[in-house]
Design a protein around this motif. Sequence first.
Motif, short mmCIF file in Angstrom:
data_model
loop_
_atom_site.label_atom_id
_atom_site.label_comp_id
_atom_site.label_asym_id
_atom_site.label_seq_id
_atom_site.Cartn_x
_atom_site.Cartn_y
_atom_site.Cartn_z
N GLY A 28 -7.46 80.70 139.38
CA GLY A 28 -8.80 80.15 139.26
C GLY A 28 -9.45 80.48 137.93
N HIS A 29 -10.55 79.78 137.62
CA HIS A 29 -11.33 80.02 136.41
C HIS A 29 -10.46 79.89 135.15
CE1 HIS A 29 -14.43 81.42 139.13
NE2 HIS A 29 -13.61 82.33 139.63
N ASN A 30 -9.51 78.92 135.17
CA ASN A 30 -8.63 78.66 134.02
C ASN A 30 -7.83 79.89 133.61
OD1 ASN A 30 -9.34 75.93 133.67
ND2 ASN A 30 -11.22 76.51 132.60
N GLN A 31 -7.42 80.68 134.60
CA GLN A 31 -6.63 81.88 134.34
C GLN A 31 -5.32 81.83 135.13
OE1 GLN A 31 -9.57 84.93 135.38
NE2 GLN A 31 -9.76 85.43 133.22
N VAL A 32 -4.30 82.45 134.56
CA VAL A 32 -2.97 82.46 135.14
C VAL A 32 -2.42 83.89 135.11
CG1 VAL A 32 -0.59 81.59 134.94
CG2 VAL A 32 -2.52 80.13 134.31
N ILE A 33 -1.74 84.28 136.20
CA ILE A 33 -1.00 85.54 136.20
C ILE A 33 0.48 85.19 136.12
CG2 ILE A 33 -0.38 87.60 137.51
CD1 ILE A 33 -3.15 87.65 138.68
N HIS A 34 1.18 85.78 135.16
CA HIS A 34 2.60 85.49 134.98
C HIS A 34 3.33 86.77 134.58
CE1 HIS A 34 2.90 85.17 130.35
NE2 HIS A 34 1.78 85.79 130.65
N GLN A 35 4.64 86.71 134.62
CA GLN A 35 5.46 87.84 134.21
C GLN A 35 6.17 87.52 132.90
OE1 GLN A 35 8.81 88.83 136.71
NE2 GLN A 35 8.90 90.93 135.97
N ARG A 36 5.94 88.37 131.91
CA ARG A 36 6.60 88.19 130.63
C ARG A 36 8.03 88.72 130.70
NH1 ARG A 36 2.02 91.11 127.19
NH2 ARG A 36 3.76 92.59 127.01
N LYS A 37 8.82 88.40 129.68
CA LYS A 37 10.22 88.83 129.65
C LYS A 37 10.38 90.33 129.48
CE LYS A 37 12.64 84.62 128.34
NZ LYS A 37 13.57 83.98 127.38
N ASP A 38 9.32 91.00 128.99
CA ASP A 38 9.42 92.45 128.86
C ASP A 38 9.01 93.16 130.15
OD1 ASP A 38 6.72 92.03 128.88
OD2 ASP A 38 6.31 92.96 126.94
N GLY A 39 8.75 92.37 131.21
CA GLY A 39 8.43 92.95 132.51
C GLY A 39 6.95 93.06 132.79
N VAL A 40 6.10 92.84 131.83
CA VAL A 40 4.66 92.99 132.04
C VAL A 40 4.11 91.80 132.81
CG1 VAL A 40 2.40 93.15 130.92
CG2 VAL A 40 4.35 94.41 129.98
N VAL A 41 3.43 92.08 133.91
CA VAL A 41 2.72 91.05 134.67
C VAL A 41 1.28 91.08 134.18
CG1 VAL A 41 1.96 90.30 136.95
CG2 VAL A 41 4.22 91.31 136.67
N GLU A 42 0.82 89.97 133.63
CA GLU A 42 -0.49 89.98 132.98
C GLU A 42 -1.32 88.77 133.35
OE1 GLU A 42 -0.09 89.76 128.75
OE2 GLU A 42 0.96 87.84 128.80
N LEU A 43 -2.63 88.90 133.12
CA LEU A 43 -3.58 87.82 133.33
C LEU A 43 -3.90 87.19 131.98
CD1 LEU A 43 -5.66 86.39 135.27
CD2 LEU A 43 -7.29 88.16 134.56
N VAL A 44 -3.69 85.87 131.88
CA VAL A 44 -3.94 85.16 130.62
C VAL A 44 -4.70 83.87 130.92
CG1 VAL A 44 -1.87 86.07 129.48
CG2 VAL A 44 -1.73 83.92 130.75
#
Length: 241
Positions: A28-44
């Motif tokens: 929501g609110h034009n935000q996405v949670i994803h997992q990067r290749k280095d393992g970090v799960v982040e909100l962008v």
Amino acid sequence: MKKFIAGDHLVTNIDPLGLTQHHGLCVGHNQVIHQRKDGVVELVTLAEFAEGAKIRRRAIAYDKDGAVERARSLLGYQPYHLLNSNCEHFVNWCIDENYRSDQISDSTQLTMQVFARTGLLGLSAKRIAQGSTANIVLASTAAKMIGERIGLPHSVNTVLGTPGNMVTKPIETLIHGTSDTLSMSAAHIRDGKYGKAAGSLVTGAAVTAVETTVVTPIKVVGDGIVAVADIGKDLWLWFKY
């Protein structure tokens, strides 16, 4: 940019053909949670997730709040592994707590088909790969990949891909089960626990055999039946949003 809502499973193409995709969950609110290749799960933001590429909705979570809550609970570090802990595994777990990657399954099936048809797996495998059953499996996987590429609802793609999944999912289970069994046995050997190493090898082989030949095929059929029942609901949500 197209409007997405919380609980949407989003994908972007990494390569021009769309064979490799990056996955994220809209919260929501034009935000996405994803997992990067280095393992970090982040909100962008959606723009940061897209990196200039087109974003597509792949699936819609029925339990939107639960999906977002699970995604937020994993913010931070999570070990990344292409075959069993990638960005698609992460999003699918957030949506329905089912750890799977169709991208890996499809790639495995296509690779096995190529190897078999070119004779790299032996003459017997080559004859099987050139038979009608193998052609149906290949057509099923191709139809599912095309459906995902053009943005059909996930339940439709699941139904299209069920014949292919009857082959790909057991192979994937066999590969993962064998890898885990060998890793555990090797760890026991390094610790000098040879009895445990032998025991884990036998037990792991037995469990993998059952999972590959019985459990996984039944689950694939079950998922296909559920997907048929969900097509109407998915289509309604798809056009609604």
